[in-house]
Enzyme design. Structure first.
Site, short mmCIF file in Angstrom:
data_model
loop_
_atom_site.label_atom_id
_atom_site.label_comp_id
_atom_site.label_asym_id
_atom_site.label_seq_id
_atom_site.Cartn_x
_atom_site.Cartn_y
_atom_site.Cartn_z
N ASN A 1 -25.18 10.87 -2.19
CA ASN A 1 -26.31 9.74 -1.02
C ASN A 1 -25.86 9.80 0.11
OD1 ASN A 1 -23.65 8.74 -2.34
ND2 ASN A 1 -23.37 7.15 -0.57
N ASN B 1 -25.60 7.71 7.77
CA ASN B 1 -25.92 7.37 9.29
C ASN B 1 -25.02 6.60 9.56
OD1 ASN B 1 -27.87 6.89 11.00
ND2 ASN B 1 -28.19 9.50 10.67
N TYR C 1 -27.59 2.51 9.74
CA TYR C 1 -27.61 2.63 7.89
C TYR C 1 -28.88 2.94 7.81
CZ TYR C 1 -22.91 1.03 7.57
OH TYR C 1 -21.88 0.77 7.16
N CYS D 1 -31.03 6.98 -0.42
CA CYS D 1 -29.72 7.12 -1.73
C CYS D 1 -29.77 8.49 -2.63
CB CYS D 1 -30.54 5.79 -3.11
SG CYS D 1 -30.84 4.26 -1.89
N GLU E 1 -30.94 8.89 -5.28
CA GLU E 1 -31.87 8.92 -6.92
C GLU E 1 -33.38 9.09 -6.20
OE1 GLU E 1 -29.58 6.73 -6.40
OE2 GLU E 1 -30.44 5.07 -7.24
N CYS F 1 -31.40 0.10 -6.08
CA CYS F 1 -32.06 -0.38 -4.83
C CYS F 1 -32.73 -0.53 -5.05
CB CYS F 1 -31.42 -0.38 -3.20
SG CYS F 1 -32.39 2.04 -2.90
N CYS G 1 -35.81 2.27 -4.16
CA CYS G 1 -35.62 3.52 -4.58
C CYS G 1 -36.36 3.55 -6.49
CB CYS G 1 -33.91 4.17 -5.23
SG CYS G 1 -33.03 4.99 -3.76
#
Length: 130
Positions: free
Chosen positions: A42, A45, A48, A53, A55, A87, A90
């Site tokens: 991950n 920044n 956000y 992520c 993945e 999430c 993802c």
């Protein structure tokens, strides 16, 4: 399929996490149909929404290298004793590239394996674009 090496790659990838805001490090390893493994961590920044992520980092590397189908994704988070599920973004992103096994670890070993379709039933796919 044996996924212990995929978990080990995800653990190694987690070391490259850039997570100064949450301090929640995640590593992922993607197994492409070719048999090659691609890793990611991950990357946060200060804005956000611009974070990405682990993945998706691993998966975009795989697709960029020519993979068209993902067979498995191993995910390892930094919260000790807890599984780190992908999430929603993802999950949807991964649907584009197959119905991979989602391999979760809280111990450094394989602790749980699910099909992506179990985590995101009735996902939006290319067949919905017709």
């Amino acid at each position: 399929m044996e996924y212990s090496n995929l978990i080990k790659e995800a653990v190694k990838a987690r070391e490259n996490s850039y997570s100064p805001y949450s301090n929640f490090k995640v590593g992922a390893a993607v197994l492409g149909k070719s048999g090659k493994v691609y890793t990611g961590a991950n990357i946060e920044n200060a804005s956000y929404g611009a974070s990405i992520c682990a993945e998706r980092v691993a998966c975009t590397r795989a697709i960029f290298e020519g993979e068209k189908e993902i067979l498995a994704v191993a995910i390892v988070g930094s919260k000790e004793g807890a599984l780190c599920y992908p999430c929603g973004i993802c999950r949807q992103f991964l649907c584009e590239f197959g119905n991979p096994d989602i391999v979760l670890s809280k111990s450094g070993e394989v602790d749980k394996i699910l099909k992506l379709s179990e985590l995101i039933p009735n996902s939006f796919t290319s067949s919905d674009m017709d």
